[in-house]
Design an enzyme around this catalytic site. Structure first.
Site, PDB file in Angstrom:
ATOM      1  N   ASN A 167       0.807  -1.231   0.000  1.00  0.00           N
ATOM      2  CA  ASN A 167       0.000   0.000   0.000  1.00  0.00           C
ATOM      3  C   ASN A 167       0.837   1.277   0.000  1.00  0.00           C
ATOM      4  OD1 ASN A 167       0.750  -0.593   2.675  1.00  0.00           O
ATOM      5  ND2 ASN A 167      -0.986   0.530   3.491  1.00  0.00           N
ATOM      6  N   GLU A 171       3.611  -5.033  12.525  1.00  0.00           N
ATOM      7  CA  GLU A 171       2.644  -3.944  12.303  1.00  0.00           C
ATOM      8  C   GLU A 171       1.551  -4.525  11.413  1.00  0.00           C
ATOM      9  OE1 GLU A 171       2.681  -1.065  13.692  1.00  0.00           O
ATOM     10  OE2 GLU A 171       4.695  -1.125  14.533  1.00  0.00           O
ATOM     11  N   CYS A 207      -3.423   1.338   6.498  1.00  0.00           N
ATOM     12  CA  CYS A 207      -3.796   0.540   7.680  1.00  0.00           C
ATOM     13  C   CYS A 207      -4.509   1.391   8.711  1.00  0.00           C
ATOM     14  CB  CYS A 207      -2.556  -0.104   8.286  1.00  0.00           C
ATOM     15  SG  CYS A 207      -1.269   1.098   8.671  1.00  0.00           S
ATOM     16  N   GLU A 232       7.121   1.037  16.580  1.00  0.00           N
ATOM     17  CA  GLU A 232       8.141   1.635  15.731  1.00  0.00           C
ATOM     18  C   GLU A 232       8.123   3.136  15.943  1.00  0.00           C
ATOM     19  OE1 GLU A 232       6.920   0.266  11.767  1.00  0.00           O
ATOM     20  OE2 GLU A 232       8.430  -1.316  11.896  1.00  0.00           O
TER      21      GLU A 232
HETATM   22  P1  NDP Z   1       0.306  -9.347   3.445  1.00  0.00           P
HETATM   23  O1  NDP Z   1       0.323  -9.757   4.863  1.00  0.00           O
HETATM   24  O2  NDP Z   1      -0.357 -10.225   2.448  1.00  0.00           O
HETATM   25  O3  NDP Z   1       1.800  -9.169   2.912  1.00  0.00           O
HETATM   26  C1  NDP Z   1       2.761  -8.349   3.542  1.00  0.00           C
HETATM   27  C2  NDP Z   1       4.152  -8.819   3.116  1.00  0.00           C
HETATM   28  O4  NDP Z   1       4.377 -10.110   3.682  1.00  0.00           O
HETATM   29  C3  NDP Z   1       4.313  -8.995   1.612  1.00  0.00           C
HETATM   30  O5  NDP Z   1       5.631  -8.655   1.229  1.00  0.00           O
HETATM   31  C4  NDP Z   1       4.044 -10.475   1.444  1.00  0.00           C
HETATM   32  O6  NDP Z   1       4.559 -11.001   0.270  1.00  0.00           O
HETATM   33  C5  NDP Z   1       4.740 -11.024   2.666  1.00  0.00           C
HETATM   34  N1  NDP Z   1       4.302 -12.376   3.046  1.00  0.00           N
HETATM   35  C6  NDP Z   1       3.187 -13.047   2.672  1.00  0.00           C
HETATM   36  N2  NDP Z   1       3.182 -14.289   3.209  1.00  0.00           N
HETATM   37  C7  NDP Z   1       4.314 -14.403   3.940  1.00  0.00           C
HETATM   38  C8  NDP Z   1       4.869 -15.446   4.747  1.00  0.00           C
HETATM   39  N3  NDP Z   1       4.265 -16.624   4.893  1.00  0.00           N
HETATM   40  N4  NDP Z   1       6.051 -15.210   5.368  1.00  0.00           N
HETATM   41  C9  NDP Z   1       6.659 -14.025   5.254  1.00  0.00           C
HETATM   42  N5  NDP Z   1       6.195 -12.993   4.485  1.00  0.00           N
HETATM   43  C10 NDP Z   1       5.034 -13.187   3.845  1.00  0.00           C
HETATM   44  O7  NDP Z   1      -0.278  -7.891   3.429  1.00  0.00           O
HETATM   45  P2  NDP Z   1      -0.668  -7.028   2.167  1.00  0.00           P
HETATM   46  O8  NDP Z   1       0.537  -6.868   1.280  1.00  0.00           O
HETATM   47  O9  NDP Z   1      -1.933  -7.560   1.583  1.00  0.00           O
HETATM   48  O10 NDP Z   1      -0.930  -5.592   2.860  1.00  0.00           O
HETATM   49  C11 NDP Z   1      -2.129  -5.248   3.424  1.00  0.00           C
HETATM   50  C12 NDP Z   1      -2.121  -5.479   4.912  1.00  0.00           C
HETATM   51  O11 NDP Z   1      -1.065  -4.751   5.513  1.00  0.00           O
HETATM   52  C13 NDP Z   1      -3.395  -4.968   5.570  1.00  0.00           C
HETATM   53  O12 NDP Z   1      -3.865  -5.909   6.500  1.00  0.00           O
HETATM   54  C14 NDP Z   1      -2.937  -3.720   6.295  1.00  0.00           C
HETATM   55  O13 NDP Z   1      -3.735  -3.388   7.390  1.00  0.00           O
HETATM   56  C15 NDP Z   1      -1.557  -4.082   6.669  1.00  0.00           C
HETATM   57  N6  NDP Z   1      -0.760  -2.877   6.942  1.00  0.00           N
HETATM   58  C16 NDP Z   1      -0.428  -2.580   8.241  1.00  0.00           C
HETATM   59  C17 NDP Z   1       0.259  -1.414   8.536  1.00  0.00           C
HETATM   60  C18 NDP Z   1       0.663  -1.073   9.946  1.00  0.00           C
HETATM   61  O14 NDP Z   1       1.524  -0.207  10.122  1.00  0.00           O
HETATM   62  N7  NDP Z   1       0.087  -1.684  10.973  1.00  0.00           N
HETATM   63  C19 NDP Z   1       0.630  -0.455   7.474  1.00  0.00           C
HETATM   64  C20 NDP Z   1       0.243  -0.891   6.164  1.00  0.00           C
HETATM   65  C21 NDP Z   1      -0.430  -2.052   5.915  1.00  0.00           C
HETATM   66  P3  NDP Z   1       3.545 -11.203  -0.986  1.00  0.00           P
HETATM   67  O15 NDP Z   1       3.161  -9.843  -1.398  1.00  0.00           O
HETATM   68  O16 NDP Z   1       4.363 -11.906  -1.959  1.00  0.00           O
HETATM   69  O17 NDP Z   1       2.398 -12.024  -0.486  1.00  0.00           O
END
Ligand code: NDP
Length: 487
Positions: A156, A254, A288, A467
């Protein structure tokens, strides 16, 4: 990349070199606003992770290990200056990769990327560790780098969230391996180019692209990785924590949110409408911290709903590369399908769609894009699934309340605890309500105002750890206490 039709092939960045993945397999990266194939991304695997960890380990025991705080801070400043110099290039990459408007990429993503590097350059220069004197002894605490750390980030806010981790990790002397989302790899790739240009030593900054369950999982399991800083969904966060546990890595999570926006009848109405629209629909609802759950004092609900519907309909939706666009595409067609599923669910659960709830009609090539109109839904129970599960899109559900106590109960009845915003002109009420909310951040009469020194993170299913400022510097370092007898 300025040619709209060029397909760019990007490589991993390991040990100071751009290298193809061991698999020689590639994943297509598409522009979600048009469906156009814009880049090929390495489909890396555990072999590439091994290479990156080895390169990072060599870097930690090389000259980088002897760099002073001042030298590392200067390096971060050089990265910030170089990002600033290439800002418009990065703005375009981010807009094409994510579907967000140029306006957002410029004002938020890339501006904050520069700010993150600058901020942590200053923060580490001014950072001091603790000393505790006691009768007969003096304690002082040393901070040293963890070594190799993995930074896993979502789609995002790609450059912004990566820089929020890269900057403090480098500030404290670690070597990093970044794993951006394969949906949005282009700006982290550009950061690797920049790191190389400004003299980050080989192996200190690595990027391994690919799928989460392949590359991300391998990073979490690798014994040479000492910490995982992860931003992403809650379900993925649980997988990360489980994979990291056997090797006792430090983990910062996060995660997701279902953030309440709480509006009292005594609010400054016009300012609140603008604030709630931003909290609801910034970045197409894909922050988020967005407020998907709007709790409003009953007497104000009809007037506020009407004003928000008007505001949502006025948001200019369309080509992200048009400087006047304020609302772009969702990050992918799959993600739009998830959003559409939630709106269908909300209808089944008895909700009334006040505006949006459908795809906009756009001309080619944006008729192929993953666009979805800003959507406001009323009439749902506050416990309905569409009102309590994270949608991560431009969908807001409105729920009236009658008393302050009821507002607090409704705000806390979700499983998440990331943030909330409270809109009122009664300062005492603001303090009282803020104190009772189970969230990591409360904004009063504002949203997304960020001082980079404050603790940022979530409670409940929104994460683990904090963080920001010294919280990040502490996460990316190991504390060692030295106790000296004074007699
Ligand atoms: P995901 O959890 O699907 O992915 C986040 C990252 O983790 C990506 O690089 C993803 O790779 C990787 N990933 C996926 N599966 C694994 C695994 N088994 N082991 C290690 N890494 C893995 O989130 P999204 O990309 O869909 O992002 C949206 C989410 O992020 C929402 O829930 C949002 O709320 C949250 N978010 C939280 C924030 C915060 O500060 N609290 C800020 C921004 C977003 P890949 O893309 O290849 O699946």
């Amino acid at each position: 990349m300025t040619n709209r039709h060029a397909v760019q092939r990007i490589d991993n960045f390991v040990g100071g070199q751009f290298v193809p993945p061991a698999s020689t397999a590639w994943l297509p990266d598409t522009d979600p606003a048009t469906g156009e194939h814009i880049a090929d991304v390495p489909r890396s695997d555990a072999r590439d992770v091994n290479d990156a960890v080895s390169a990072a380990q060599r870097a930690c025991v090389g000259p980088w290990g002897g760099w002073t705080v001042a030298e590392r801070a200067d390096l971060l400043d050089r990265i910030a200056t170089a990002v600033q110099a290439r800002a418009e290039d990065l703005v375009l990459l981010e807009a094409r990769d994510t579907g967000k408007p140029l306006h957002t990429a410029r004002a938020v993503d890339i501006a904050r990327t520069v700010a993150n590097f600058r901020f942590f350059a200053g923060a580490v220069r001014h950072y001091s560790s603790d000393a505790h004197s006691m009768p007969g002894a003096l304690n002082y605490t040393l901070r040293r780098p963890l070594g190799v750390v993995a930074l896993i980030t979502p789609w995002n806010l790609p450059a912004y969230l990566a820089s929020w981790k890269i900057a403090p990790a480098l500030a404290m002397g670690n070597a990093v391996i970044c794993k951006p989302s394969e949906l949005t790899p282009l700006t982290v790739n550009a950061l690797a180019e920049i790191a190389h240009e400004v003299g980050v030593p080989d192996g200190v900054f690595n990027v391994v692209h690919g799928l989460g369950h392949e590359v991300g999982q391998a990073l979490c399991e690798h014994p040479g990785v000492k910490a995982i800083s992860f931003t992403g969904g809650t379900a993925t966060g649980a997988l990360v924590a489980a994979a990291a546990a056997p090797t006792f890595k430090k983990v910062s999570l996060e995660l997701g949110g279902k953030n309440p926006t709480i509006v009292f009848a005594d609010c400054d109405f016009d300012a609140t409408v603008q604030g709630v629209l931003r909290a609801s629909f910034s970045n197409q609802g894909q922050v988020c911290l967005c407020g998907e759950r709007l709790l409003v004092e009953r007497s104000l609900a009809p007037r506020l709903t009407e004003a928000l519907v008007r505001g949502a309909r006025a948001l200019r939706i369309g080509d992200p590369l048009d400087p006047d666009t304020r609302f772009g595409a969702q990050v992918s067609h799959d993600h739009r399908a998830k959003i559409e599923g939630y709106v269908a669910l909300a209808r089944q659960e008895g909700g009334t769609v006040e505006c949006g709830g459908k795809r906009p009609i756009l001309v080619a090539p944006h008729d192929q894009g993953a666009f979805y109109e800003p959507t406001i839904i009323s009439g749902l129970a506050s416990t309905a699934r569409a009102a309590t599960e994270e949608i991560f899109g431009p969908v807001v559900t409105i729920h009236p309340f009658d008393t302050d106590a009821q507002a607090v109960t409704m705000a806390n009845e979700v499983e998440y605890g990331l943030s909330a915003s409270v809109w009122t002109s009664n300062l005492l009420r603001a303090h009282r309500v803020a104190e009772q909310l189970d969230v990591g951040t409360v904004w009063v009469n504002t949203w997304l105002t960020r001082d980079l020194r404050v603790p940022f993170g979530g409670m409940k299913r929104s994460g683990l750890g904090r963080e920001g400022g010294r919280y990040s510097l502490e996460f990316f370092s190991e504390a060692k206490n030295v106790c000296i007898a004074l007699a």
